[in-house]
Design a protein around this motif. Structure first.
Motif, short mmCIF file in Angstrom:
data_model
loop_
_atom_site.label_atom_id
_atom_site.label_comp_id
_atom_site.label_asym_id
_atom_site.label_seq_id
_atom_site.Cartn_x
_atom_site.Cartn_y
_atom_site.Cartn_z
N ALA A 138 0.83 -1.21 0.00
CA ALA A 138 0.00 0.00 0.00
C ALA A 138 0.87 1.25 0.00
O ALA A 138 0.55 2.25 -0.67
CB ALA A 138 -0.95 -0.01 1.20
N ASP A 139 1.99 1.22 0.75
CA ASP A 139 2.90 2.36 0.78
C ASP A 139 3.52 2.60 -0.60
O ASP A 139 3.67 3.75 -1.03
CB ASP A 139 4.03 2.12 1.80
CG ASP A 139 3.58 2.36 3.23
OD1 ASP A 139 2.78 3.28 3.45
OD2 ASP A 139 4.03 1.61 4.11
N ILE A 140 3.92 1.52 -1.26
CA ILE A 140 4.54 1.66 -2.58
C ILE A 140 3.51 2.16 -3.58
O ILE A 140 3.81 3.01 -4.43
CB ILE A 140 5.15 0.31 -3.01
CG1 ILE A 140 6.34 -0.02 -2.10
CG2 ILE A 140 5.60 0.38 -4.47
CD1 ILE A 140 6.98 -1.36 -2.36
N ASN A 141 2.28 1.65 -3.50
CA ASN A 141 1.20 2.14 -4.35
C ASN A 141 1.05 3.66 -4.18
O ASN A 141 1.00 4.41 -5.15
CB ASN A 141 -0.09 1.41 -3.97
CG ASN A 141 -1.26 1.73 -4.89
OD1 ASN A 141 -1.67 2.88 -5.01
ND2 ASN A 141 -1.82 0.71 -5.51
N ARG A 142 1.01 4.08 -2.93
CA ARG A 142 0.90 5.50 -2.63
C ARG A 142 2.10 6.26 -3.18
O ARG A 142 1.97 7.38 -3.72
CB ARG A 142 0.81 5.70 -1.12
CG ARG A 142 0.66 7.15 -0.68
CD ARG A 142 0.79 7.25 0.82
NE ARG A 142 0.58 8.60 1.31
CZ ARG A 142 0.94 9.04 2.50
NH1 ARG A 142 1.56 8.21 3.34
NH2 ARG A 142 0.71 10.27 2.87
N GLY A 143 3.31 5.67 -3.05
CA GLY A 143 4.51 6.32 -3.53
C GLY A 143 4.49 6.60 -5.02
O GLY A 143 5.00 7.64 -5.47
N PHE B 110 1.86 7.31 -6.82
CA PHE B 110 1.01 8.47 -7.05
C PHE B 110 1.62 9.74 -6.47
O PHE B 110 1.40 10.85 -6.99
CB PHE B 110 -0.39 8.23 -6.47
CG PHE B 110 -1.20 7.28 -7.31
CD1 PHE B 110 -1.87 7.72 -8.43
CD2 PHE B 110 -1.28 5.94 -6.98
CE1 PHE B 110 -2.60 6.85 -9.22
CE2 PHE B 110 -2.02 5.05 -7.75
CZ PHE B 110 -2.68 5.51 -8.89
N GLN B 111 2.42 9.60 -5.40
CA GLN B 111 3.14 10.76 -4.89
C GLN B 111 4.15 11.25 -5.93
O GLN B 111 4.33 12.46 -6.12
CB GLN B 111 3.86 10.41 -3.59
CG GLN B 111 2.91 10.29 -2.40
CD GLN B 111 3.62 9.79 -1.15
OE1 GLN B 111 4.27 8.74 -1.17
NE2 GLN B 111 3.50 10.53 -0.05
N ALA B 112 4.82 10.32 -6.62
CA ALA B 112 5.77 10.69 -7.66
C ALA B 112 5.06 11.44 -8.79
O ALA B 112 5.58 12.43 -9.31
CB ALA B 112 6.49 9.45 -8.18
N ILE B 113 3.87 10.97 -9.15
CA ILE B 113 3.07 11.66 -10.18
C ILE B 113 2.79 13.10 -9.73
O ILE B 113 2.91 14.06 -10.49
CB ILE B 113 1.74 10.92 -10.41
CG1 ILE B 113 1.97 9.63 -11.21
CG2 ILE B 113 0.74 11.82 -11.13
CD1 ILE B 113 2.26 9.86 -12.67
N LEU C 95 1.55 4.47 -15.35
CA LEU C 95 1.68 5.85 -14.91
C LEU C 95 2.92 6.53 -15.48
O LEU C 95 3.05 7.76 -15.41
CB LEU C 95 1.74 5.91 -13.37
CG LEU C 95 0.49 5.45 -12.62
CD1 LEU C 95 0.73 5.51 -11.12
CD2 LEU C 95 -0.72 6.30 -13.01
N GLY C 96 3.86 5.74 -16.02
CA GLY C 96 5.08 6.31 -16.57
C GLY C 96 6.08 6.73 -15.52
O GLY C 96 6.88 7.63 -15.73
N ILE C 97 6.05 6.06 -14.36
CA ILE C 97 6.99 6.36 -13.28
C ILE C 97 8.06 5.27 -13.22
O ILE C 97 7.75 4.09 -13.03
CB ILE C 97 6.27 6.46 -11.92
CG1 ILE C 97 5.30 7.64 -11.93
CG2 ILE C 97 7.27 6.61 -10.78
CD1 ILE C 97 5.96 9.00 -12.12
#
Length: 231
Positions: free
Chosen positions: A170-175, A177-180, A220-222
């Motif tokens: 869940a933290d990595i998932n959030r990370g 979107f934080q990068a986006i 997402l292209g991250i």
């Protein structure tokens, strides 16, 4: 479609901008006409790859948000594909959906700080030159958000979100979107300074991503870097 756009009195986003080179992720020179139109610059051939990529990102966003593709098909006597790709050609890999909970709500852990400090002093682990020392930790945006690390390079900015070895899925998932978010904020700052919006953001973790999270990162292209610090 250029003629149709003139007839309709609105520009139609160029579909050929979706076709990119596998090596650099950029369209071929045939899309330069559109790059000039969207970037308002005649010097497209002299743009850096990051500058071209920033313009292409905007063009591709307009392609996906354009609402008249069905009208285009009708005008040209074409029919939409209703059933998608054939089963044998489709990619059935799962993509992790956005997670809205389940992540850590505690303060910064010693593992997170160690990973953040390591990245800040070792820019080569995120693809930058070793001598890139123009770096800020806890980079504060006008929104009040803070990026873990932001490097300033000759081509713009690189934002870094880090997730240590104690971060769950869940933290990595959030990370991701934080990068986006950080990428969008950095590009907005560049636009406000009348600079090309070339900023990028990446995620650094200490473990390999499950397939569904890697698929999400790809969508997402991250770009995700695996760096081991707290082993």
């Amino acid at each position: 479609m250029i003629e149709t756009g003139a007839e309709w009195g609105e520009p139609i986003p160029p579909l050929n901008a979706l076709v990119v080179n596998a090596k650099d992720g950029l369209p071929g020179r045939g899309v330069n006409y559109y790059l000039r139109r969207y970037s308002k610059s005649e010097n497209v051939d002299y743009m850096s790859e990051d500058e071209k990529r920033a313009v292409v990102d905007e063009i591709q966003g307009e392609i996906f948000s354009y609402g008249r593709w069905d009208e285009i098909l009708k005008k040209y006597g074409l029919r939409p594909v209703r059933d998608g790709l054939a089963d044998e050609a489709a990619d059935h890999d799962e993509i992790a959906p956005p997670v809205r909970g389940g992540w850590s709500s505690e303060g910064e852990s010693k593992e997170h700080k160690a990973l953040k400090d390591f990245v800040a002093t070792n820019p080569h682990v995120v693809g930058l030159p070793r001598n890139c020392r123009n770096c800020r930790k806890e980079y504060l945006f006008a929104t009040g958000d803070k990026a873990d690390v932001v490097f300033e390079t000759e081509n713009g900015y690189l934002g870094v979100e880090v997730k240590s070895n104690i971060s769950n899925d869940a933290d990595i998932n959030r990370g991701l979107f934080q990068a986006i978010k950080y990428q969008a904020l950095l590009r907005s700052e560049q636009k406000a300074a009348l600079l090309p919006p070339t900023a990028r953001a990446v995620l650094v973790t200490e473990r390999d991503l499950p397939a569904e999270l890697q698929n999400l990162a790809d969508i997402l292209g991250i770009f995700v870097y695996i760096v081991s610090v707290n082993s």
